[in-house]
Scaffold this motif. Structure first.
Motif, short mmCIF file in Angstrom:
data_model
loop_
_atom_site.label_atom_id
_atom_site.label_comp_id
_atom_site.label_asym_id
_atom_site.label_seq_id
_atom_site.Cartn_x
_atom_site.Cartn_y
_atom_site.Cartn_z
N GLY A 7 -10.93 -1.63 -3.29
CA GLY A 7 -9.12 -2.25 -2.60
C GLY A 7 -9.28 -2.11 -1.28
O GLY A 7 -8.60 -1.34 -1.07
N ILE A 8 -8.60 -2.40 -0.85
CA ILE A 8 -7.98 -2.86 0.42
C ILE A 8 -6.53 -3.15 1.22
O ILE A 8 -6.04 -3.58 0.79
CB ILE A 8 -8.55 -3.42 2.15
N ASP A 9 -5.53 -1.81 1.23
CA ASP A 9 -4.50 -2.07 1.59
C ASP A 9 -3.89 -2.00 2.74
O ASP A 9 -5.14 -2.40 3.59
CB ASP A 9 -3.40 -0.69 0.86
N ASP A 10 -3.32 -1.16 3.20
CA ASP A 10 -2.59 -1.93 5.10
C ASP A 10 -3.21 -0.30 5.66
O ASP A 10 -3.13 -0.74 7.04
CB ASP A 10 -1.24 -1.95 5.04
N GLU A 11 -3.55 0.69 4.68
CA GLU A 11 -4.17 1.96 5.60
C GLU A 11 -5.36 1.83 5.74
O GLU A 11 -5.94 1.61 5.22
CB GLU A 11 -3.66 2.92 5.13
N GLU A 12 -5.82 1.83 7.47
CA GLU A 12 -7.23 1.89 8.23
C GLU A 12 -8.16 3.33 7.23
O GLU A 12 -9.15 2.84 6.74
CB GLU A 12 -6.58 1.46 9.14
N THR A 13 -7.57 4.28 7.11
CA THR A 13 -7.81 5.03 6.36
C THR A 13 -8.79 5.05 5.37
O THR A 13 -9.54 5.58 5.10
CB THR A 13 -7.09 6.69 6.67
N HIS A 14 -7.64 4.83 4.73
CA HIS A 14 -8.03 4.05 3.28
C HIS A 14 -9.70 3.31 3.46
O HIS A 14 -10.30 3.62 2.81
CB HIS A 14 -7.13 3.63 2.36
N ASP A 77 0.98 -7.41 -7.85
CA ASP A 77 0.87 -6.73 -8.19
C ASP A 77 -0.96 -6.69 -7.55
O ASP A 77 -1.44 -7.39 -8.23
CB ASP A 77 0.54 -6.30 -9.62
N PRO A 78 -1.05 -5.34 -6.68
CA PRO A 78 -2.57 -4.77 -6.29
C PRO A 78 -3.78 -4.64 -7.50
O PRO A 78 -4.78 -4.84 -7.56
CB PRO A 78 -2.61 -3.99 -5.45
N LEU A 93 -18.95 -1.05 -9.75
CA LEU A 93 -18.03 -0.59 -9.09
C LEU A 93 -17.08 -0.80 -8.70
O LEU A 93 -17.14 -2.05 -7.65
CB LEU A 93 -18.84 0.39 -7.99
N ILE A 94 -15.67 -0.20 -8.67
CA ILE A 94 -14.93 -0.40 -7.81
C ILE A 94 -14.47 0.88 -7.19
O ILE A 94 -14.43 1.55 -7.58
CB ILE A 94 -13.69 -0.34 -9.01
N VAL A 95 -13.62 0.29 -5.64
CA VAL A 95 -13.77 1.45 -4.62
C VAL A 95 -12.53 1.45 -4.63
O VAL A 95 -11.56 0.44 -4.24
CB VAL A 95 -14.33 1.66 -4.55
N VAL A 96 -11.33 2.77 -4.78
CA VAL A 96 -9.74 2.29 -4.07
C VAL A 96 -9.96 3.88 -3.55
O VAL A 96 -10.63 4.89 -4.03
CB VAL A 96 -8.91 2.16 -5.14
N VAL A 112 -0.87 2.26 -7.57
CA VAL A 112 -1.45 1.63 -7.46
C VAL A 112 -2.91 1.94 -8.11
O VAL A 112 -3.78 1.82 -9.36
CB VAL A 112 -1.70 0.61 -6.61
N THR A 113 -3.62 3.18 -7.47
CA THR A 113 -5.09 3.64 -7.93
C THR A 113 -4.79 4.43 -9.35
O THR A 113 -5.78 4.10 -9.95
CB THR A 113 -5.02 5.19 -7.18
N GLN A 114 -3.44 4.99 -9.93
CA GLN A 114 -3.95 4.95 -11.16
C GLN A 114 -3.92 3.91 -12.12
O GLN A 114 -4.43 4.02 -12.88
CB GLN A 114 -2.84 5.41 -11.56
#
Length: 131
Positions: A7-14, A77-78, A93-96, A112-114
């Motif tokens: 799951g990719i949000d707008d945060e490059e660090t994530h 909803d992400p 596997l799902i990675v967030v 979202v993670t929860q």
């Protein structure tokens, strides 16, 4: 082939931390396949997920390691999108990416993670954040 949904949000660090987690999974790079999913909450310009900087960065990192990947996009909803793509692709596997949030912040704004952890029927890996 070990299939991972990130799951990719707008945060490059994530995005970087999620890809690093996949790169560091056991097995050769050519034994891994990744689906990057970005969900637009608001997209008035009609951009595609491949135009989102964090998605492009994640893709470039995967390419550097020779890991095959595809990009999916949705709106809404992400958490639901991430879980759905995990189910549709029968991911292993799902990675967030995780964030530091207070319990009150989670209750007020959701997480979202929860939601992914609670809604997924497959293993979920949460990458941390730096202090």
């Amino acid at each position: 082939m070990y299939h991972v949904v990130i799951g990719i949000d707008d945060e490059e660090t994530h995005a970087h931390r999620c890809v690093e987690a996949v790169v560091n999974l056991p097995g050769d790079f050519d034994e891994k396949k990744v689906t990057l999913i970005h969900s637009f909450i608001d997209n008035p310009s009609g951009a595609s997920a491949t135009q989102v900087h964090s998605v492009r960065e994640a893709g470039e990192m995967l390419e550097e390691h020779g890991i095959e990947y595809t990009v999916e996009e949705s709106s809404g909803d992400p958490a639901n999108a991430i879980v759905s793509v995990g189910d549709e692709t029968d991911a292993d596997l799902i990675v967030v990416g995780g964030r530091k949030r207070s319990p009150a912040g989670k209750a007020l704004f959701g997480s979202v993670t929860q939601s992914v952890i609670l809604g997924a029927t497959r293993p979920v890996m949460v990458t941390g954040v730096e202090d």
